[in-house]
Structure formats: structure tokens, C-alpha cells
Design an enzyme around this catalytic site. Sequence first.
Site, mmCIF file in Angstrom:
data_model
loop_
_atom_site.group_PDB
_atom_site.id
_atom_site.type_symbol
_atom_site.label_atom_id
_atom_site.label_comp_id
_atom_site.label_asym_id
_atom_site.label_seq_id
_atom_site.Cartn_x
_atom_site.Cartn_y
_atom_site.Cartn_z
ATOM 1 N N PHE A 86 0.857 -1.192 0.000
ATOM 2 C CA PHE A 86 0.000 0.000 0.000
ATOM 3 C C PHE A 86 0.886 1.234 0.000
ATOM 4 C CE2 PHE A 86 0.822 -1.353 4.283
ATOM 5 C CZ PHE A 86 1.176 -0.179 4.939
ATOM 6 N N PHE A 88 2.474 3.955 1.670
ATOM 7 C CA PHE A 88 3.800 3.697 1.158
ATOM 8 C C PHE A 88 4.487 2.712 2.084
ATOM 9 C CE2 PHE A 88 2.552 7.867 -0.335
ATOM 10 C CZ PHE A 88 2.709 7.709 -1.692
#
Length: 168
Positions: A86, A88
Site C-alpha cells: 500500500f 507507502f
Amino acid sequence: MVDEHKAHKAILAYEKGWLAFSLAMLFVFIALIAYTLATHTAGVIPAGKLERVDPTTVRQEGPWADPAQAVVQTGPNQYTVYVLAFAFGYQPNPIEVPQGAEIVFKITSPDVIHGFHVEGTNINVEVLPGEVSTVRYTFKRPGEYRIICNQYCGLGHQNMFGTIVVKE
């Protein structure tokens, strides 16, 4: 008139030579393509066999919802690891697996395209929202392996790292 006839025959022979060469090259290319298809497509998953998930609910339900349950022993010395990429980061992080075990990574994303590259290995997968990317690997040496995203995914892309800890 005789000179024109000789010139025409010379050109005709020249054209036949190039035609024969072109046909030979065509057969060589067809043979190379057939060889490549026969030998290099083993293990490729056809599009109909892809595993899919709903990217809008992948964080709430299914095996990617609980990071504590992400590493599942599926047999003797065999594990499946459910990884969520996802913005980051990666979940779970770190991932702990035993040395010498066959690991099946099942990776998906709820948001955008990500990369899943494990440094020091040949693991390099593109992760698409809604699709499950599957890769098998056996870590032969203990240590820490860094996971990096090698697919630009936004402004925090350069900080998207994870860790795999391989224990003896």
C-alpha cells in the site's frame, strides 16, 4: 537486344537469390518464435487462472486483513505469506520466515500499482490492485532481506521499504 536479355537474366538471378535468402530468414524467425513459445512459457499463469480480490475491502476481510495472521504454515517446511502493498509500505513488516522453507508470497494492493522486489533474490513482482501476484521462493541463507517498491506509486515512493527476516 541480346544485351538487354542478358541483363534481364542477371537481374532475375539476383532477385531469386534475395528471395531465397528472405524466405530462409522467414523460416528461421518462425522456428525461433516456436522454440521460444515452447520452452519459455512454462509456468506462466493464463489470464483465466488469476486470483482476484476486491481492493476496496481487502484490508477489512480475508487473509490480508490481519497482519498477525499473515504468515501461515501450509505444510512441513512450507509457508504462505499474505503481503499487502500500500502507499507507502508493506504489511506485515517485518516478515519472519524460517531458513530453507518454501515460501509462497501472495501479494496484492488496495490502492495503486506497486512493485515487490526482494534485494539479493530473483523475486520481482508487479502488484496490481484487485489481483493477487503469487511467487515462490526458498531462502537458503539466514539474514535480513530488504523489500523495495520498484514501481513509481506516488510522492512517498522512495520511502516504501519492507523487511524479510530469515531465521535459522
